[in-house]
Write a protein that holds these residues in place. Structure first.
Motif, PDB file in Angstrom:
ATOM      1  N   GLY A  25       0.693  -1.044   0.096  1.00 11.63           N
ATOM      2  CA  GLY A  25      -0.015  -0.063  -0.041  1.00 11.63           C
ATOM      3  C   GLY A  25       0.890   1.234  -0.010  1.00 11.63           C
ATOM      4  N   ILE A  26       0.563   2.260  -0.860  1.00 10.53           N
ATOM      5  CA  ILE A  26       1.308   3.385  -1.186  1.00 10.53           C
ATOM      6  C   ILE A  26       0.374   4.629  -0.705  1.00 10.53           C
ATOM      7  CG2 ILE A  26       2.847   4.932  -2.536  1.00 10.53           C
ATOM      8  CD1 ILE A  26       3.666   2.617  -3.997  1.00 10.53           C
ATOM      9  N   VAL A  27       0.706   5.201   0.330  1.00  5.20           N
ATOM     10  CA  VAL A  27      -0.053   6.459   0.426  1.00  5.20           C
ATOM     11  C   VAL A  27       0.365   7.763  -0.107  1.00  5.20           C
ATOM     12  CG1 VAL A  27      -0.632   8.264   2.443  1.00  5.20           C
ATOM     13  CG2 VAL A  27      -0.601   5.711   2.984  1.00  5.20           C
ATOM     14  N   GLY A  28      -0.408   7.965  -1.136  1.00  7.10           N
ATOM     15  CA  GLY A  28       0.049   9.379  -2.168  1.00  7.10           C
ATOM     16  C   GLY A  28      -0.223   8.633  -3.339  1.00  7.10           C
ATOM     17  N   GLY A  29      -0.700   9.740  -4.400  1.00 10.14           N
ATOM     18  CA  GLY A  29      -0.738   9.460  -5.800  1.00 10.14           C
ATOM     19  C   GLY A  29       0.090   9.816  -6.765  1.00 10.14           C
ATOM     20  N   GLY A  30       0.975  10.610  -6.130  1.00 12.14           N
ATOM     21  CA  GLY A  30       1.823  11.371  -7.292  1.00 12.14           C
ATOM     22  C   GLY A  30       2.905  10.711  -8.026  1.00 12.14           C
ATOM     23  N   GLN A  31       3.912  11.305  -8.615  1.00  6.67           N
ATOM     24  CA  GLN A  31       4.998  10.507  -9.501  1.00  6.67           C
ATOM     25  C   GLN A  31       5.751   9.745  -8.711  1.00  6.67           C
ATOM     26  OE1 GLN A  31       4.620  14.059  -9.098  1.00  6.67           O
ATOM     27  NE2 GLN A  31       6.655  14.862  -8.900  1.00  6.67           N
ATOM     28  N   LEU A  32       5.977  10.107  -7.332  1.00  5.74           N
ATOM     29  CA  LEU A  32       7.027   9.186  -6.491  1.00  5.74           C
ATOM     30  C   LEU A  32       6.306   7.774  -6.319  1.00  5.74           C
ATOM     31  CD1 LEU A  32       8.284  11.919  -3.988  1.00  5.74           C
ATOM     32  CD2 LEU A  32       9.336  10.991  -6.170  1.00  5.74           C
ATOM     33  N   GLY A  33       4.806   7.843  -6.068  1.00  3.67           N
ATOM     34  CA  GLY A  33       4.226   6.726  -5.806  1.00  3.67           C
ATOM     35  C   GLY A  33       4.114   5.890  -7.227  1.00  3.67           C
ATOM     36  N   ARG A  34       4.084   6.501  -8.151  1.00  6.95           N
ATOM     37  CA  ARG A  34       4.012   5.886  -9.651  1.00  6.95           C
ATOM     38  C   ARG A  34       5.364   5.138  -9.770  1.00  6.95           C
ATOM     39  NH1 ARG A  34       1.495   7.566 -14.625  1.00  6.95           N
ATOM     40  NH2 ARG A  34       2.747   6.884 -16.555  1.00  6.95           N
ATOM     41  N   MET A  35       6.665   6.059  -9.607  1.00  9.88           N
ATOM     42  CA  MET A  35       7.739   4.924  -9.862  1.00  9.88           C
ATOM     43  C   MET A  35       8.109   4.110  -9.165  1.00  9.88           C
ATOM     44  SD  MET A  35       9.919   8.505 -11.324  1.00  9.88           S
ATOM     45  CE  MET A  35       9.172   9.617 -10.654  1.00  9.88           C
ATOM     46  N   SER A  36       7.568   4.248  -7.564  1.00 10.50           N
ATOM     47  CA  SER A  36       7.765   3.081  -6.767  1.00 10.50           C
ATOM     48  C   SER A  36       6.937   1.868  -7.097  1.00 10.50           C
ATOM     49  CB  SER A  36       7.232   3.445  -5.320  1.00 10.50           C
ATOM     50  OG  SER A  36       8.066   4.673  -4.862  1.00 10.50           O
ATOM     51  N   LEU A  38       6.068   1.340 -10.142  1.00 10.81           N
ATOM     52  CA  LEU A  38       6.718   0.402 -11.344  1.00 10.81           C
ATOM     53  C   LEU A  38       7.946  -0.485 -11.078  1.00 10.81           C
ATOM     54  CD1 LEU A  38       6.704   3.383 -13.666  1.00 10.81           C
ATOM     55  CD2 LEU A  38       5.325   1.259 -14.066  1.00 10.81           C
ATOM     56  N   ALA A  39       8.749   0.156  -9.785  1.00 14.27           N
ATOM     57  CA  ALA A  39       9.871  -0.691  -9.437  1.00 14.27           C
ATOM     58  C   ALA A  39       9.222  -1.805  -8.694  1.00 14.27           C
ATOM     59  CB  ALA A  39      10.563   0.203  -8.371  1.00 14.27           C
ATOM     60  N   ALA A  40       8.040  -1.695  -7.828  1.00 14.19           N
ATOM     61  CA  ALA A  40       7.423  -2.959  -7.236  1.00 14.19           C
ATOM     62  C   ALA A  40       7.088  -4.027  -8.382  1.00 14.19           C
ATOM     63  CB  ALA A  40       6.107  -2.445  -6.426  1.00 14.19           C
ATOM     64  N   ALA A  41       6.522  -3.556  -9.424  1.00 16.22           N
ATOM     65  CA  ALA A  41       6.326  -4.455 -10.549  1.00 16.22           C
ATOM     66  C   ALA A  41       7.134  -5.189 -10.822  1.00 16.22           C
ATOM     67  CB  ALA A  41       5.215  -3.809 -11.289  1.00 16.22           C
ATOM     68  N   ARG A  42       8.435  -4.892 -11.156  1.00 17.51           N
ATOM     69  CA  ARG A  42       9.750  -5.617 -11.333  1.00 17.51           C
ATOM     70  C   ARG A  42      10.081  -6.760 -10.459  1.00 17.51           C
ATOM     71  NH1 ARG A  42      14.084  -3.064 -11.446  1.00 17.51           N
ATOM     72  NH2 ARG A  42      14.959  -4.462 -12.611  1.00 17.51           N
ATOM     73  N   LEU A  43       9.760  -6.301  -9.251  1.00 21.60           N
ATOM     74  CA  LEU A  43       9.927  -7.215  -8.258  1.00 21.60           C
ATOM     75  C   LEU A  43       8.808  -8.291  -7.770  1.00 21.60           C
ATOM     76  CD1 LEU A  43      11.750  -4.882  -5.632  1.00 21.60           C
ATOM     77  CD2 LEU A  43      12.989  -6.673  -7.248  1.00 21.60           C
ATOM     78  N   GLY A  44       7.711  -8.348  -8.591  1.00 17.66           N
ATOM     79  CA  GLY A  44       6.643  -9.061  -8.327  1.00 17.66           C
ATOM     80  C   GLY A  44       5.831  -8.667  -7.369  1.00 17.66           C
ATOM     81  N   TYR A  45       5.513  -7.531  -6.952  1.00 18.22           N
ATOM     82  CA  TYR A  45       4.517  -7.107  -6.273  1.00 18.22           C
ATOM     83  C   TYR A  45       3.335  -6.230  -6.619  1.00 18.22           C
ATOM     84  CZ  TYR A  45       7.952  -8.417  -2.666  1.00 18.22           C
ATOM     85  OH  TYR A  45       8.727  -9.059  -1.863  1.00 18.22           O
ATOM     86  N   ARG A  46       2.153  -6.144  -6.425  1.00 15.09           N
ATOM     87  CA  ARG A  46       1.194  -5.493  -6.427  1.00 15.09           C
ATOM     88  C   ARG A  46       1.242  -4.138  -5.736  1.00 15.09           C
ATOM     89  NH1 ARG A  46      -1.038 -10.680  -6.849  1.00 15.09           N
ATOM     90  NH2 ARG A  46      -2.120 -11.300  -8.965  1.00 15.09           N
ATOM     91  N   CYS A  47       0.423  -3.111  -6.263  1.00 17.91           N
ATOM     92  CA  CYS A  47       0.347  -1.966  -5.330  1.00 17.91           C
ATOM     93  C   CYS A  47      -1.004  -1.370  -5.355  1.00 17.91           C
ATOM     94  CB  CYS A  47       1.510  -0.704  -6.019  1.00 17.91           C
ATOM     95  SG  CYS A  47       3.314  -1.029  -5.408  1.00 17.91           S
TER      96      CYS A  47
END
Length: 392
Positions: A25-36, A38-47
């Motif tokens: 879970g990521i609190v905040g919907g801005g670009q930092l959350g977006r890039m986080s 994308l990085a999580a998806a590469r590691l096999g996680y959902r956000c």
């Protein structure tokens, strides 16, 4: 010193790494959350994103989103029930909201880190007294008489700031003479405020540190940050500073992360003054604009490091395979150059999916890579940025 600002470290068991397909879970919907995300998806996680904004940049690339206010208990509980661990890309969450989230699921970095970083008085007091690092001199300001006394003690010029909610130059005023005091005090809110002594700095630098729950830390290379209209314009990696200054800055950043007992990512912004001293300006316990260069110049970016720390995964070395210049795209004027940017060889483009380009709004960034040790001078940087060279 107010007790709420600080905390006692507790020996906690190392948590079990999140398995693949777990939800962060990521609190905040801005670009930092977006890039986080994308990085999580590469590691096999959902956000899963919590944000009050429909179609936010982070939600566009995530598995799910809860659209709700950061202080709405129902939205907070619904969000927490759908995730396995919680982090944030946005610090301006109420203390009550954060405590509610913490009662439901693990929050990394912890609430104590957020409470310190949210308040400039708490932050600087912590840095001086708990982390043992130097900052500009400062004084809390509740009344105009406080401001007059502090200005006489710290000297002018000085910078008057709100203690909370300020960013990109908002919520602050430069005081050049006594005539500036009363108007600035009346204009800035909410109170209390903080007065910071003026630092005659040679450059502004920052260090991004990742720290796991076991205390294992990684610090990226020191970078130089250059601002325009109080907004970060360019980041140069590595910073063109003396090796001993860079070593001191990295040591300071690691010390602050340890003092906070951080689990996650921390950006430490610093000044290098004319005598070569390194003074901490502020901290941000999340991915940071000055770390965007790591996406393209490092095997593991700041965003991957953030996700790894939050998920309990091993941290790789914070290595740099290339030198880099990162340039923010701010407002409509720079975003309008997108076709020319895409046509310029060597510029690596990143857009954030924001619908409206407002003045001062960060819409994206570009990165230009160079061989290690080959970061160019001013003329070379301007040439490398092509259509974004502009006036500097």
């Amino acid at each position: 010193m107010e007790e709420k600002f600080f905390f006692e470290k507790k020996n906690q068991k190392t948590f079990v790494p999140l398995p693949p397909n777990a939800t962060i879970g990521i609190v905040g919907g801005g670009q930092l959350g977006r890039m986080s995300a994308l990085a999580a998806a590469r590691l096999g996680y959902r956000c899963h994103i919590l944000t009050p904004e429909e179609d936010s940049p982070a939600a566009q690339v995530s598995a799910a989103a809860t659209v709700g206010d950061y202080e709405d208990p129902a939205a907070l509980r619904a969000f927490a029930s759908a995730v396995d661990v919680i982090t944030f890309e946005f610090e301006n969450v109420s203390a009550a909201g954060l405590e509610l989230l913490t009662s439901c699921k693990p929050v990394r970095p912890g609430p104590h880190v957020l409470r310190i970083s949210q308040d400039r008085i708490a932050e600087k007091t912590f840095l001086n007294e708990e982390a043992g690092v130097a900052t500009a001199p400062f004084a809390p300001i509740e009344t105009l008489d406080d401001l007059r006394a502090a200005a006489a003690r710290l000297g002018l010029p000085a910078i008057l700031k709100t203690t909370r909610l300020g960013y990109d130059g908002k919520g602050q005023a430069r005081l050049a003479s006594e005539a500036d005091l009363a108007p600035a005090f009346a204009r800035l809110s909410p109170k209390p405020l903080i007065l910071e002594g003026f630092v005659d700095f040679a450059c502004e630098i920052s260090v991004i540190v990742a720290r796991g729950d076991n205390g294992d830390s990684r610090a990226f290379d020191v970078v130089e940050n250059r601002h325009r209209d109080h907004i970060l314009d360019l980041t140069l990696a590595p910073a063109p500073i003396a090796p001993q200054t860079a070593a001191a800055a990295r040591a300071i950043a690691l010390r602050v992360a340890d003092a906070l007992d951080l689990v996650g990512l921390l950006a430490v912004e610093m000044f290098v003054d004319r005598d070569g001293r390194v003074l901490v300006n502020e901290i941000a316990p999340r991915p940071h604009n000055s770390g965007h260069w790591t996406i393209d110049a490092c095997p593991a970016s700041q965003f991957e490091m953030h996700i790894r720390a939050v998920a309990g995964l091993p941290l790789p070395l914070a290595a740099r395979h290339s030198d880099a210049v990162m340039k923010n795209l701010v407002g409509a004027e720079e975003t309008a150059l997108w076709p020319q940017i895409l046509a310029t060889q060597g510029l690596i483009p990143h857009l954030y999916g924001k619908k409206e380009a407002r003045p001062g709004r960060k819409m994206g960034h570009v990165t230009r890579l160079f061989a290690k040790g080959a970061l160019p001078g001013e003329a070379g940087i301007a040439l490398a940025l092509g259509p974004l060279a502009g006036e500097r």
